[in-house]
Design an enzyme around this catalytic site. Structure first.
Site, PDB file in Angstrom:
ATOM      1  N   ARG A   1      -5.495  31.078  28.750  1.00  0.00           N
ATOM      2  CA  ARG A   1      -6.479  30.675  28.791  1.00  0.00           C
ATOM      3  C   ARG A   1      -7.657  30.973  28.193  1.00  0.00           C
ATOM      4  NH1 ARG A   1      -8.259  34.870  34.858  1.00  0.00           N
ATOM      5  NH2 ARG A   1      -8.275  36.288  33.334  1.00  0.00           N
TER       6      ARG A   1
ATOM      7  N   ASP B   1      -9.919  44.662  34.064  1.00  0.00           N
ATOM      8  CA  ASP B   1     -10.761  44.124  33.170  1.00  0.00           C
ATOM      9  C   ASP B   1     -11.920  42.964  34.017  1.00  0.00           C
ATOM     10  OD1 ASP B   1     -10.198  42.271  35.820  1.00  0.00           O
ATOM     11  OD2 ASP B   1      -8.560  41.147  34.952  1.00  0.00           O
TER      12      ASP B   1
END
Length: 540
Positions: free
Chosen positions: A161, A442
């Site tokens: 990603r 996160d």
């Protein structure tokens, strides 16, 4: 030396210089010169769209692409090697130990993350590329703390990603313009590894984050076509799964798949960023105020509608509909609390597989012991493309439904303040993924805490006690909780906590919240990497 390319930070040691080769930099420069103007125009279009939303124009399914949604005959390409069965995907940053443990976890795939679980220091970015290159070549063995780490015979399939379109990479400029963070992450991985991945029977596979419009997917598709031609690789070799994690993208799922149909491997419910986007895109809508983060579950109206539409859309077009991440992580020192937490994970994964998802995300190898058996018991084939969900009817109003049971509590406000401070301080210090209160936080989860605090202050939301959430109340909690941040996140420096304090206090006072904390705080990482001031954007 590559004409027009400048590196504004030190590159060492030797392994890092092997990543930033002349050939790789020439490829980066070619991508930048071909696509940067389009990227910038699409980012400008995001701002135009936000102004329309602020003025009261409602989100809707694009009328100009009704024919794409209505046409039943088009489908995406079949799954690429290794992507037929994705029932459990583990995700995490690209440090060496994480890469080995994730690839050995027993999960079907590993999403190596340069985005929300990574703080993009230059060392993190380049070392991550080194680690992935070494893993693909099976040269990643190493020792740490007297323990040896090496790859198993059958590691998980690797998916990468890159960062979203909105982030610049200020450490490298082309023709006196910073690179796109997306293209930097994508290009270095693709350039160094595509041929080896194909030879091994796999391929260059990606997760694409934070898109807000199908034209942004078209840009990625154009990048893929250009890149495959550049390296002499057959077109349609690349595969990309798109995270549907912004509110506008939820109205354009079919269009996004259509743009990427020859490179698509499906869509993913990026649940945490989706909640963040829901608040941010509806920032001018007082009716969109949400309760405590813990109450915004996958079963509330707008989240359930989004999930049902995603599964129906993916299976209609014969690609994977991936589930999202449960935030809970194992609690080693409290068996009873761990049992409760893991029961939540099990229920979440059961909900996903019964809804028709083709796989799910985990953040810790031990969670595979829960997610794997749940999917194995209820998904007997490699996927559930046959579960068409033709009964699903999702209207625009369903995706905008703000009926969410729950309240704003002082505990919820305190948790948001604590999490925002701790994550921001950790991120500035180079750590993009931290455990807090047995949840894995996160950038996406931290963003929810930031914009919720802004939203509650902006609209004078009241807690269940009747007390309003004010600037003064949040300031008081910040002063109370800031001294404990370094205990929550060992290794964080006092100066980083001070920046986090000022950042949060500034955010709750703004007319509108910033688009992304990562964009705001990137100058601190650039400064630490020695980037000249002219390439840094003002923070705070």
């Amino acid at each position: 030396m590559v004409a027009g390319v400048q590196i504004h930070t030190a590159v060492a040691p030797k392994a890092q210089s092997e990543i930033l080769t002349d050939g790789a930099l020439e490829f980066l420069a070619a991508l930048h010169r071909t696509f940067e103007s389009t990227r910038k125009s699409l980012l400008d279009a995001r701002e135009d769209a936000q102004r329309r939303f602020d003025s009261g124009v409602p989100l809707q399914f694009p009328p100009e692409t009704a024919h794409v949604r209505a046409e039943p005959s088009w489908h995406c390409v079949p799954p690429a090697p290794g992507l037929e069965d994705r029932r459990v995907e583990i995700t995490g940053p690209t440090d060496r130990k994480m890469v080995i443990n994730a690839l050995n976890s027993g999960a079907k795939t590993f999403m190596a993350d340069f985005e929300d679980s990574s703080a993009p220091t230059f060392a993190n970015l380049i070392n991550g590329q080194v680690n992935l290159r070494d893993a693909i070549r099976r040269n990643i063995d190493f020792e740490s703390g007297g323990k040896s780490y090496k790859l198993s015979k059958n590691p998980a399939v690797l998916i990468v990603r890159p960062r979203g379109w909105h982030l610049d990479e200020p450490r490298i400029t082309v023709d006196n313009t910073p690179l796109s963070g997306s293209l930097f992450d994508f290009a270095l991985y693709f350039y160094h590894n595509a041929h080896d991945l194909i030879k091994s029977g796999s391929g260059p596979y990606f997760y694409l984050p934070k898109m807000e419009h199908y034209l942004e997917a078209r840009l990625w598709n154009d990048v893929f076509l250009f890149s495959q031609s550049y390296l002499g690789i057959a077109h349609n070799t690349i595969r990309a799964t798109v995270l549907i994690e912004t509110l506008p993208a939820a109205f354009q799922m079919e269009e996004i798949l259509f743009e990427l149909r020859n490179h698509s491997s499906g869509l993913n419910c990026g649940r945490w960023d989706y909640i963040f986007s829901f608040i941010k895109k509806r920032r001018a809508d007082r009716s969109a105020v949400l309760p405590d983060r813990k109450d915004v579950t996958m079963t509330v109206g707008f989240m359930d509608a989004y999930v049902r539409l995603l599964i129906q859309t993916c299976h209609k077009r014969k690609v994977a509909a991936m589930g999202g991440m449960s935030a809970q992580i194992p609690i080693k020192d409290d068996p009873k609390a761990n049992e409760v937490a893991m029961a939540k994970v099990r229920a979440d994964k059961l909900r996903e597989v019964l809804a028709g998802h083709d796989g799910t995300w985990i953040a810790h190898p031990l969670i595979n012991e829960i997610a794997g058996p749940v999917f194995n018991a209820h998904m007997l084939g490699p996927n559930q493309y046959h579960v068409r969900r033709e009964e699903v009817r999702v209207a625009a109003a369903d995706l905008l439904n703000t009926t969410v049971p729950g309240q704003i509590t002082e505990a919820g406000v305190r948790e948001n303040v604590s999490t925002s401070l701790a994550y921001t301080a950790a991120w500035i210090g180079g750590n993009g993924c931290i455990p807090l209160n047995y949840l894995m936080e996160d950038a996406a989860t931290a963003e929810i805490t930031r914009v919720q605090l802004w939203q509650w202050v902006k609209y004078g939301a009241r807690m269940d006690s009747g007390q309003p959430v004010t600037v003064e109340f949040v300031d008081k909690l910040v002063a109370e909780l800031a001294p404990g941040v370094r205990k929550l996140t060992p290794g964080v420096k006092e100066e980083h906590v001070n920046v986090a304090v000022e950042y949060l206090k500034g955010q709750i006072r703004k007319q509108w919240p910033s688009e992304f904390l990562t964009s705001d705080l990137m100058p601190y990482l650039a400064l630490a990497d020695g980037v000249p001031a002219k390439w840094q954007k003002a923070a705070l």
